[in-house]
Design a protein around this motif. Structure first.
Motif, PDB file in Angstrom:
ATOM      1  N   LYS A   1      37.070   5.590   2.433  1.00 27.51           N
ATOM      2  CA  LYS A   1      36.673   5.396   3.834  1.00 27.51           C
ATOM      3  C   LYS A   1      37.847   4.841   4.640  1.00 27.51           C
ATOM      4  O   LYS A   1      38.104   5.276   5.766  1.00 27.51           O
ATOM      5  N   SER A   2      38.576   3.874   4.058  1.00 28.70           N
ATOM      6  CA  SER A   2      39.725   3.298   4.760  1.00 28.70           C
ATOM      7  C   SER A   2      40.791   4.364   5.034  1.00 28.70           C
ATOM      8  O   SER A   2      41.392   4.392   6.112  1.00 28.70           O
TER       9      SER A   2
ATOM     10  N   ASP B   1      39.449   6.372   7.839  1.00 29.22           N
ATOM     11  CA  ASP B   1      39.491   5.594   9.090  1.00 29.22           C
ATOM     12  C   ASP B   1      40.885   5.637   9.715  1.00 29.22           C
ATOM     13  O   ASP B   1      41.035   5.525  10.936  1.00 29.22           O
TER      14      ASP B   1
ATOM     15  N   PRO C   1      34.896   4.424  -3.088  1.00 28.81           N
ATOM     16  CA  PRO C   1      34.380   4.974  -1.818  1.00 28.81           C
ATOM     17  C   PRO C   1      34.859   4.179  -0.595  1.00 28.81           C
ATOM     18  O   PRO C   1      35.087   4.752   0.472  1.00 28.81           O
ATOM     19  N   THR C   2      35.029   2.868  -0.759  1.00 36.86           N
ATOM     20  CA  THR C   2      35.525   2.028   0.345  1.00 36.86           C
ATOM     21  C   THR C   2      36.978   2.379   0.655  1.00 36.86           C
ATOM     22  O   THR C   2      37.373   2.469   1.827  1.00 36.86           O
TER      23      THR C   2
ATOM     24  N   GLN D   1      35.478  -3.989   2.601  1.00 38.90           N
ATOM     25  CA  GLN D   1      36.638  -3.359   3.227  1.00 38.90           C
ATOM     26  C   GLN D   1      37.378  -4.357   4.116  1.00 38.90           C
ATOM     27  O   GLN D   1      36.756  -5.079   4.893  1.00 38.90           O
TER      28      GLN D   1
END
Ligand SMILES: [Zn+2]
Length: 305
Positions: A110-111, A114, A106-107, A65
């Motif tokens: 997540k970003s 976030d 998935p990354t 990421q």
């Protein structure tokens, strides 16, 4: 030196050249592209090998990421260190450009989280071009969000051949040059900039920030292959012309290195002028790749008796 002209994508794949294997870009790095010809643009020297290395970084860079951040207005970076993914947030849901490799989804999710957005609010998934490092994860994004997946007509055959884990590549709307995609007051325009793939798509939109409106260009890869056929040369020539004519205050790209993302991100501080607003460098990537295109062609022509 003898060149074998062969239009078959499979044989190009078998030669291990330049990320041309649908859904299998990661396997196509061995052997690496040639370290010639070399071109120098604005004091920096590039070879096919150095450009690929610059774009991809290490395998770890491709999956790690990068700090998600606002670029301008409603446009955010949600990709990895070297593979771009962009989120465009609107009141009616969000647009995602590029899923990258399936293992990165998935990354990216997540970003998005976030930054305070919901991944399930992705309503539209767009793509830069049909290579695995940019669009392999489309089926998983669709599975996780229900997004409408849209693709440039000329890239559909390559996308359909991209089946991670046997999953069919979803395509809900087929786009053509000049088509517009609108959601929640934001419109993106699809520009066909072929060559790197036949449906390589440069996206443009506008973003409002600090009382001004800026032209944003999500450039497609303009990186030529090791072997340029006459038909391919004609496509690249069109693409360079198209890209140079697009309105642009902020140039982005499918790899952060195409717009010096990491250097610009480092300058992103409250009170500083937004480093991503950089009209002077809007055609830098086209300059580099067009110089390389002509150098590769010249080398190719010199090799024929
Ligand atoms: Zn590519």
């Amino acid at each position: 030196m003898k060149y074998i002209l062969n239009g078959s994508k499979l044989s190009v794949c078998a030669l291990g050249a330049l990320l041309l294997c649908p859904g299998g870009a990661a396997v196509a790095q061995n052997p690496p592209p040639a370290d010639h010809p070399a071109v120098t643009v604005k004091g920096q020297t590039y070879t096919p090998r150095s450009i690929l290395a610059r774009n991809m970084g290490t395998p770890e860079d491709q999956t790690t990421q990068f700090t998600p951040h606002k670029i301008i207005g409603n446009i955010y970076y949600v990709g990895t260190k070297t593979l771009s993914s962009f989120l465009i947030a609107t009141p009616e849901g969000n647009i995602l450009i590029d899923s990258t490799y399936e293992r990165n989804v998935p990354t990216i999710a997540k970003s998005v989280a976030d930054l305070g957005f919901k991944f399930s609010d992705v309503k539209i998934l767009l793509g830069n071009h049909a290579h695995g490092d940019h669009q392999e994860g489309d089926a998983l994004v669709k599975q996780m969000t229900g997004a409408q997946v849209m693709a440039m007509a000329e890239d559909v055959p390559l996308l359909q051949a991209m089946k991670p884990g046997g999953k069919e590549h979803p395509i809900d709307r087929i786009l053509h040059d000049g088509d517009r995609v609108t959601l929640g007051g934001t419109t993106l325009v699809a520009h066909l900039t072929p060559g790197h793939t036949r449906g390589c798509t440069t996206w443009t939109t506008t973003a409002a920030d600090g009382g001004k409106t800026y032209n944003v260009m999500f450039g497609c890869s303009l990186r030529p292959p090791a072997m340029i056929t006459p038909a391919n040369a004609e496509e690249f020539t069109r693409a360079f012309k198209t890209v140079r004519a697009l309105p642009c205050d902020i140039q982005l790209g499918d790899h952060g290195a195409q717009y010096n993302m990491q250097e610009k991100y480092a300058k992103l501080k409250d009170g500083n002028p937004n480093p991503f607003i950089d009209p002077a460098s809007c055609t830098l990537e086209a300059d580099v790749q067009e110089a390389m295109f002509h150098a590769v062609l010249a080398e190719q022509q010199a090799a024929w008796p």
